[in-house]
Design an enzyme around this catalytic site. Structure first.
Site, PDB file in Angstrom:
ATOM      1  N   SER A 104      11.708  53.741  23.744  1.00  0.00           N
ATOM      2  CA  SER A 104      11.047  54.697  22.838  1.00  0.00           C
ATOM      3  C   SER A 104      11.821  54.837  21.539  1.00  0.00           C
ATOM      4  CB  SER A 104      10.916  56.053  23.537  1.00  0.00           C
ATOM      5  OG  SER A 104      10.206  55.892  24.767  1.00  0.00           O
ATOM      6  N   ASP A 126      17.866  56.988  33.797  1.00  0.00           N
ATOM      7  CA  ASP A 126      18.788  55.844  33.898  1.00  0.00           C
ATOM      8  C   ASP A 126      20.103  56.066  33.163  1.00  0.00           C
ATOM      9  OD1 ASP A 126      16.255  53.194  33.639  1.00  0.00           O
ATOM     10  OD2 ASP A 126      16.549  54.862  35.029  1.00  0.00           O
ATOM     11  N   GLY A 184      29.291  60.386  48.491  1.00  0.00           N
ATOM     12  CA  GLY A 184      30.161  59.824  49.524  1.00  0.00           C
ATOM     13  C   GLY A 184      29.625  58.564  50.156  1.00  0.00           C
ATOM     14  N   GLU A 225      18.662  49.258  41.855  1.00  0.00           N
ATOM     15  CA  GLU A 225      17.515  48.329  41.844  1.00  0.00           C
ATOM     16  C   GLU A 225      17.769  47.141  40.919  1.00  0.00           C
ATOM     17  OE1 GLU A 225      13.878  49.904  40.249  1.00  0.00           O
ATOM     18  OE2 GLU A 225      14.875  50.993  38.660  1.00  0.00           O
TER      19      GLU A 225
HETATM   20  O1  F6P Z   1      13.126  54.200  33.088  1.00  0.00           O
HETATM   21  C1  F6P Z   1      13.211  55.049  34.162  1.00  0.00           C
HETATM   22  C2  F6P Z   1      12.700  54.363  35.406  1.00  0.00           C
HETATM   23  O2  F6P Z   1      12.611  55.323  36.414  1.00  0.00           O
HETATM   24  C3  F6P Z   1      13.559  53.208  35.900  1.00  0.00           C
HETATM   25  O3  F6P Z   1      14.722  53.640  36.574  1.00  0.00           O
HETATM   26  C4  F6P Z   1      12.584  52.511  36.804  1.00  0.00           C
HETATM   27  O4  F6P Z   1      12.937  51.156  37.063  1.00  0.00           O
HETATM   28  C5  F6P Z   1      11.296  52.609  35.987  1.00  0.00           C
HETATM   29  O5  F6P Z   1      11.404  53.803  35.221  1.00  0.00           O
HETATM   30  C6  F6P Z   1      10.037  52.679  36.823  1.00  0.00           C
HETATM   31  O6  F6P Z   1       8.954  52.565  35.903  1.00  0.00           O
HETATM   32  P1  F6P Z   1       7.499  53.169  36.252  1.00  0.00           P
HETATM   33  O7  F6P Z   1       7.622  54.650  36.319  1.00  0.00           O
HETATM   34  O8  F6P Z   1       6.652  52.712  35.092  1.00  0.00           O
HETATM   35  O9  F6P Z   1       7.110  52.589  37.583  1.00  0.00           O
END
Ligand code: F6P
Length: 321
Positions: A104, A126, A184, A225
């Site tokens: 953005s 993030d 933890g 991820e």
């Molecule tokens: O950018 C934030 C986020 O939650 C990322 O951590 C994640 O990979 C992505 O958005 C998921 O995107 P969407 O909400 O479009 O599925």
């Protein structure tokens, strides 16, 4: 002056608090305030509503964004950006405030290059935006993941199982590292090394066996991820240990919930500061926090400069796990 605000990209807890602060600071500076719905999509389609102090009441504790948001990939197209800029000029908007993540901020910078005054406010769970210690939503997401790890530890210990937990972050390991340390977790798979890297799987397997020898018959592993999938890690560990492994993917739970006190404070400070900078005619910058100090960073740096993982935290996590 006419100030407009929009929320863009993945939503994050605290966005409503930021909209509230932008609005109330602008009203206090005797300006009219407007909101575009659904991020850049609403700006391109001129879907706008007037905001006021009453409309932003009762929102500080609500997750999500009442202006809604979008991942409007069309906005990477110059022609679409041009339409947005023309709309802002036609609507006599003097300054736009964009609340969102690094993608953005790139869109905000593109509008500045078309002669629009824009100030960015960093918001993403993030926490992967250059120019601020913390982005709005990160603290709330951490608290959510830490609470989930605690619940999973209950059942892992009851069944003497290994749990592999996948957290969000797209390319950032900030949630995995910080929530893993605070929660933890016994091991964290972070971006930079593929989660199922054979050496890493061997390391985790040895850790699991060492813990069993010490009578610790459950293990919690967190996977960012951006490093891979918890399912793949679980499959590899079943093969190497022959033990019961279960998988939890926290997914969009991490994006919801009432914003934490820290995120409400951060959103209020950054939203108000952005509104004041707009009042001063400032543009092409993003507000942020460095320590306890409010900062500004050129927009172009916010989505081009890397955000480095906290190596100190990573070393500490290895010692304390
Ligand atoms: O950018 C934030 C986020 O939650 C990322 O951590 C994640 O990979 C992505 O958005 C998921 O995107 P969407 O909400 O479009 O599925």
């Amino acid at each position: 002056m006419k100030i407009a605000v929009l929320t863009s990209g993945g939503d994050s807890p605290g966005m409503n608090a930021a909209i509230r602060a932008v609005t109330r600071q602008a009203v206090s500076n005797n300006h009219a305030v407007f909101g575009f719905v659904e991020g850049y999509r609403g700006l391109v389609d001129s879907e706008i509503l007037e905001l006021n102090n009453r409309l932003v009441s009762e929102v500080i504790d609500r997750g999500g964004t009442f202006l809604r948001t979008s991942r409007y990939v069309e906005f990477t197209d110059y022609k679409v950006q041009r339409i947005a800029a023309d709309n802002l000029k036609r609507l006599d908007i003097d300054s736009l405030i964009v609340i969102g993540g690094e993608g953005s901020m790139a869109g905000a910078h593109a509008l500045c290059q078309l002669g629009i005054r824009v100030v960015g406010v960093p918001a993403s769970i993030d926490n992967d935006i250059y120019g601020t210690d913390y982005a709005i939503g990160f603290d709330t997401a951490l608290n959510t993941v830490v609470e989930m790890l605690s619940k999973l530890r209950d059942t892992a210990s009851a069944h003497e199982r290994i749990f592999v937990v996948e957290v969000m972050g797209r390319r950032s390991g900030a949630i995995a590292l910080n929530a893993g340390l605070a929660g933890g977790a016994d091991y964290m798979c972070l971006p930079g090394t593929p989660a199922v890297d054979p050496e890493q799987i061997d390391k985790i397997s040895a850790l699991i066996e060492r813990r069993y020898e010490l009578g610790k018959t459950h293990t919690l592993i967190i996977v960012a991820e951006g490093a891979g999938s918890a399912g793949e890690v679980a499959g590899a560990l079943r093969a190497t240990t022959g033990r019961e492994v279960r998988v939890t993917v926290l997914g969009h739970i991490q994006r919801g919930g009432s914003p934490s006190a820290l995120d409400r404070l951060l959103a209020s400070q950054l939203g108000s500061y952005a509104s004041d900078l707009a009042d001063d005619g400032k543009s092409d910058i993003m507000v942020g926090l460095s320590g306890r100090n409010l900062t500004v960073t050129p927009l172009e740096e916010t989505f081009t400069k890397p955000v480095n993982a906290d190596s100190g935290l990573y070393q500490l996590a290895k010692v304390l796990a």
